[in-house]
Write an enzyme that holds these catalytic residues in place. Structure first.
Site, PDB file in Angstrom:
ATOM      1  N   HIS A  61      54.824  88.779  48.317  1.00  0.00           N
ATOM      2  CA  HIS A  61      55.858  88.503  49.310  1.00  0.00           C
ATOM      3  C   HIS A  61      55.271  87.565  50.352  1.00  0.00           C
ATOM      4  O   HIS A  61      54.089  87.213  50.292  1.00  0.00           O
ATOM      5  CB  HIS A  61      56.387  89.799  49.933  1.00  0.00           C
ATOM      6  CG  HIS A  61      55.368  90.581  50.716  1.00  0.00           C
ATOM      7  ND1 HIS A  61      54.243  91.139  50.140  1.00  0.00           N
ATOM      8  CD2 HIS A  61      55.313  90.906  52.033  1.00  0.00           C
ATOM      9  CE1 HIS A  61      53.539  91.772  51.063  1.00  0.00           C
ATOM     10  NE2 HIS A  61      54.159  91.639  52.219  1.00  0.00           N
ATOM     11  N   HIS A  63      54.851  87.804  53.776  1.00  0.00           N
ATOM     12  CA  HIS A  63      54.274  88.209  55.051  1.00  0.00           C
ATOM     13  C   HIS A  63      52.911  87.545  55.194  1.00  0.00           C
ATOM     14  O   HIS A  63      52.179  87.377  54.213  1.00  0.00           O
ATOM     15  CB  HIS A  63      54.153  89.730  55.145  1.00  0.00           C
ATOM     16  CG  HIS A  63      55.431  90.402  55.533  1.00  0.00           C
ATOM     17  ND1 HIS A  63      55.707  91.730  55.258  1.00  0.00           N
ATOM     18  CD2 HIS A  63      56.526  89.930  56.194  1.00  0.00           C
ATOM     19  CE1 HIS A  63      56.910  92.049  55.735  1.00  0.00           C
ATOM     20  NE2 HIS A  63      57.424  90.974  56.300  1.00  0.00           N
ATOM     21  N   ASP A  65      49.875  88.174  56.192  1.00  0.00           N
ATOM     22  CA  ASP A  65      48.590  88.702  55.742  1.00  0.00           C
ATOM     23  C   ASP A  65      48.441  88.636  54.228  1.00  0.00           C
ATOM     24  O   ASP A  65      47.389  89.000  53.692  1.00  0.00           O
ATOM     25  CB  ASP A  65      48.386  90.141  56.247  1.00  0.00           C
ATOM     26  CG  ASP A  65      49.499  91.095  55.851  1.00  0.00           C
ATOM     27  OD1 ASP A  65      50.642  90.635  55.699  1.00  0.00           O
ATOM     28  OD2 ASP A  65      49.232  92.301  55.712  1.00  0.00           O
ATOM     29  N   HIS A 133      60.339  96.774  49.953  1.00  0.00           N
ATOM     30  CA  HIS A 133      59.690  96.451  51.227  1.00  0.00           C
ATOM     31  C   HIS A 133      60.732  95.868  52.173  1.00  0.00           C
ATOM     32  O   HIS A 133      61.920  95.789  51.847  1.00  0.00           O
ATOM     33  CB  HIS A 133      58.535  95.477  50.978  1.00  0.00           C
ATOM     34  CG  HIS A 133      57.570  95.379  52.117  1.00  0.00           C
ATOM     35  ND1 HIS A 133      57.098  96.480  52.792  1.00  0.00           N
ATOM     36  CD2 HIS A 133      56.980  94.300  52.703  1.00  0.00           C
ATOM     37  CE1 HIS A 133      56.268  96.081  53.742  1.00  0.00           C
ATOM     38  NE2 HIS A 133      56.181  94.770  53.713  1.00  0.00           N
ATOM     39  N   ASP A 196      52.673  95.831  49.185  1.00  0.00           N
ATOM     40  CA  ASP A 196      53.568  96.399  50.190  1.00  0.00           C
ATOM     41  C   ASP A 196      54.876  96.936  49.625  1.00  0.00           C
ATOM     42  O   ASP A 196      55.771  96.174  49.239  1.00  0.00           O
ATOM     43  CB  ASP A 196      53.875  95.338  51.249  1.00  0.00           C
ATOM     44  CG  ASP A 196      52.639  94.923  52.025  1.00  0.00           C
ATOM     45  OD1 ASP A 196      51.528  95.109  51.509  1.00  0.00           O
ATOM     46  OD2 ASP A 196      52.788  94.411  53.149  1.00  0.00           O
TER      47      ASP A 196
END
Length: 303
Positions: A61, A63, A65, A133, A196
């Site tokens: 995904h 995000h 990090d 998520h 996640d």
């Protein structure tokens, strides 16, 4: 060579001892780089792995990090003179973000964008399943097709030698002798990457009968409320995922900075495995540290 090189294990923010996410799976001639967070290029240097070994990059995904290290890795590959194609897999809803990140990299790499928007195969032996998520996310599973191991004594008894051995493997039969009569099944190895997510069917499908399962373990079981709020797994839930899928090895990662000692997470995952499978299940559990190198388990033994 088949091994997992852990480049980073921290969720959200790095710590003094844990870099942002980053995982390199060395699979024969391929190198699959999963979720390169900030600092991945530097971690590859510490781990002694070359950016030129990367053939695929897989983002669960978008995000930060899990992807902010992408421009640096791509630029390093250009600097190192990589000429082979590099396939970049990612959720289709992240197209704009992916193109923005790629635009920051040094041009010159044969980078091939491969967005996906549903479950299923995305490359030879590589499939995705949707995770649960806060934004669209997918986990990955790499599977080697099953094959057969030849039995020398049976080959000799059948009088099959030299080039005929290869012919038998290609054609499945020579004269009255079938391949199945002089061989035994040889299961293919499997690897799954579940990042996640809250508990979901997609994660369960990825983990089923897998040899090596990488699963996020962001929170302790004591912080299950936070895990539910942010749609992450607890250590116990990661252990349950491995146990239900009968995974042979579980690698825990993506740890919150609130746990300087992650041994408690490893213990909680192990306890969940015992609850589901009993003591002596055979599932090995590892709480990953940066720069760990984890070989894939040997192929399953068949009767």
């Amino acid at each position: 060579m088949r091994e997992l090189v852990i480049l980073g294990t921290a969720s959200q923010v790095p710590t003094r001892t844990r870099n942002h996410n980053g995982y390199l799976l060395r699979w024969d001639g391929e190198g699959l780089l999963f979720d390169p967070g900030e600092g991945t290029q530097r971690q590859m240097t510490y781990a002694g792995v070359s950016a030129s070994s990367v053939t695929r990059i897989c983002l669960t995904h978008l995000h930060g990090d899990h992807c902010f290290g992408l421009p640096g890795v791509l630029s390093r590959m250009v600097l190192d003179g990589v000429t082979h194609p590099v396939h970049l897999h990612y959720p289709a809803s992240g197209e704009e973000s992916v193109r923005a990140l790629v635009s920051l990299a040094t041009p010159g790499l044969d980078l091939r964008l491969r967005p996906h928007g549903s479950s299923g195969a995305i490359a030879d032996g590589l499939e995705v399943q949707p995770l649960r998520h806060r934004i669209e996310a997918y986990g990955y599973r790499l599977s080697e097709p099953p094959s057969r191991s030849l039995l020398p004594k049976r080959l000799a008894a059948a009088g099959i030698t030299g080039p005929d051995v290869g012919r038998l493997q290609r054609e499945g039969r020579i004269g009255d002798t079938a391949l199945e009569e002089v061989s035994v099944p040889k299961p293919g190895q499997t690897f799954a990457f579940v990042m996640d997510t809250a508990e979901c069917e997609g994660a369960e499908a990825l983990a089923e009968n897998v040899d090596l399962l990488v699963a996020e373990s962001t929170f302790s079981d004591d912080d299950a409320g936070l895990a539910a709020e942010y749609l992450h797994l607890t250590a116990g839930q990661a252990g349950t995922l491995a146990a239900n899928g009968r995974a042979r090895m579980l690698v825990l990662t993506h740890f919150s900075s609130r746990y300087p000692d992650v041994s408690v997470l490893e213990e909680q995952a192990a306890a969940a495995v015992v609850v589901r499978m009993g003591a002596g299940s055979g599932t090995r559990i590892i709480a990953a540290n940066d720069l760990d190198r984890i070989p894939l388990p040997k192929r399953r033994s068949l009767p």
